[in-house]
Scaffold this active site. Sequence first.
Site, PDB file in Angstrom:
ATOM      1  N   LEU A 161       0.834  -1.131   0.102  1.00  0.00           N
ATOM      2  CA  LEU A 161      -0.039   0.091   0.126  1.00  0.00           C
ATOM      3  C   LEU A 161       0.689   1.178  -0.145  1.00  0.00           C
ATOM      4  CD1 LEU A 161      -2.555  -1.103   2.705  1.00  0.00           C
ATOM      5  CD2 LEU A 161      -3.029  -1.126   0.258  1.00  0.00           C
ATOM      6  N   ASP A 162       0.666   2.126  -0.638  1.00  0.00           N
ATOM      7  CA  ASP A 162       1.259   3.587  -0.937  1.00  0.00           C
ATOM      8  C   ASP A 162       1.443   4.141   0.677  1.00  0.00           C
ATOM      9  OD1 ASP A 162       1.328   3.126  -3.482  1.00  0.00           O
ATOM     10  OD2 ASP A 162      -0.249   4.549  -3.705  1.00  0.00           O
ATOM     11  N   LYS A 163       2.664   4.840   0.987  1.00  0.00           N
ATOM     12  CA  LYS A 163       2.822   5.442   2.216  1.00  0.00           C
ATOM     13  C   LYS A 163       1.412   6.282   2.658  1.00  0.00           C
ATOM     14  CE  LYS A 163       5.832   8.447   4.536  1.00  0.00           C
ATOM     15  NZ  LYS A 163       7.272   9.381   4.370  1.00  0.00           N
TER      16      LYS A 163
END
Length: 246
Positions: free
Chosen positions: A100-102
């Site tokens: 998952l993106d930051k």
Amino acid sequence: MRLDKYLADMGAGTRSEVKNLIKKGFVTVNETPCKNADQKVTESDQIAVRGMIISYISKEYYMLYKPAGVLSATRDKYEKTVLDLINTKKRKDLFPVGRLDKDTEGLLLITNDGDLAHSLLSPRKHIGKVYFVRLNGEITKEQIYLLETGIKLEDGVRTQPASLKVLNKNEGISEVEITIYEGKFHQVKRMFLSVGLEVIYLKRLSMGNLVLDETLRKGEYRVLTEKELADLKEITKERIKNGSDI
Ligand code: URA
């Protein structure tokens, strides 16, 4: 496996710490002291450190509610990672299943089961991932159609069909749920961007039958229940039976 690996995997210490324990005679294998770090042992041997039996737990599965601001990586020199949130320091081989993106929140499975991870991530398995998305803009029927039928991203790659449910739409903001069956880099953000909409908040709600436990607070995690795990294993098997992974 080697005795020192067995103990390090189970969190008895670092590899050199456990070697030291073994050298000092604190470790027994089947009730006999063993001073050989490279002694071969199996999960059915009884291993003890200072008389305390250390059983081998081969696979672990955690559901993490990933908060924004942490990286989906095992470790990073400068930034906090999702594994820094898992304080069972028992195992050294845990990893997040997919990224998952930051700035993305929500469901992240953490495990050391490479086979299950591979199955869950394979686009051929067609396992749906549901995201809650807040968009800067009011989504139109045409945009929904494009996203649902599959669109070309900016790099020319075509996405598989997705499904969308509009939850709210007003004052220039839309809230939708999107289900996708693959996991390209920044996929959800890029899909919406390719129809002219900016994602301003993204949260993963589920992956196959595994649904984010909303009693967890951001940053908290728990062990998967037996049923959750059995169901996850079942859906990855089913896809094989149905021929989609052949
Ligand atoms: N798609 C994205 O764009 N970002 C994520 O973190 C997950 C899916």
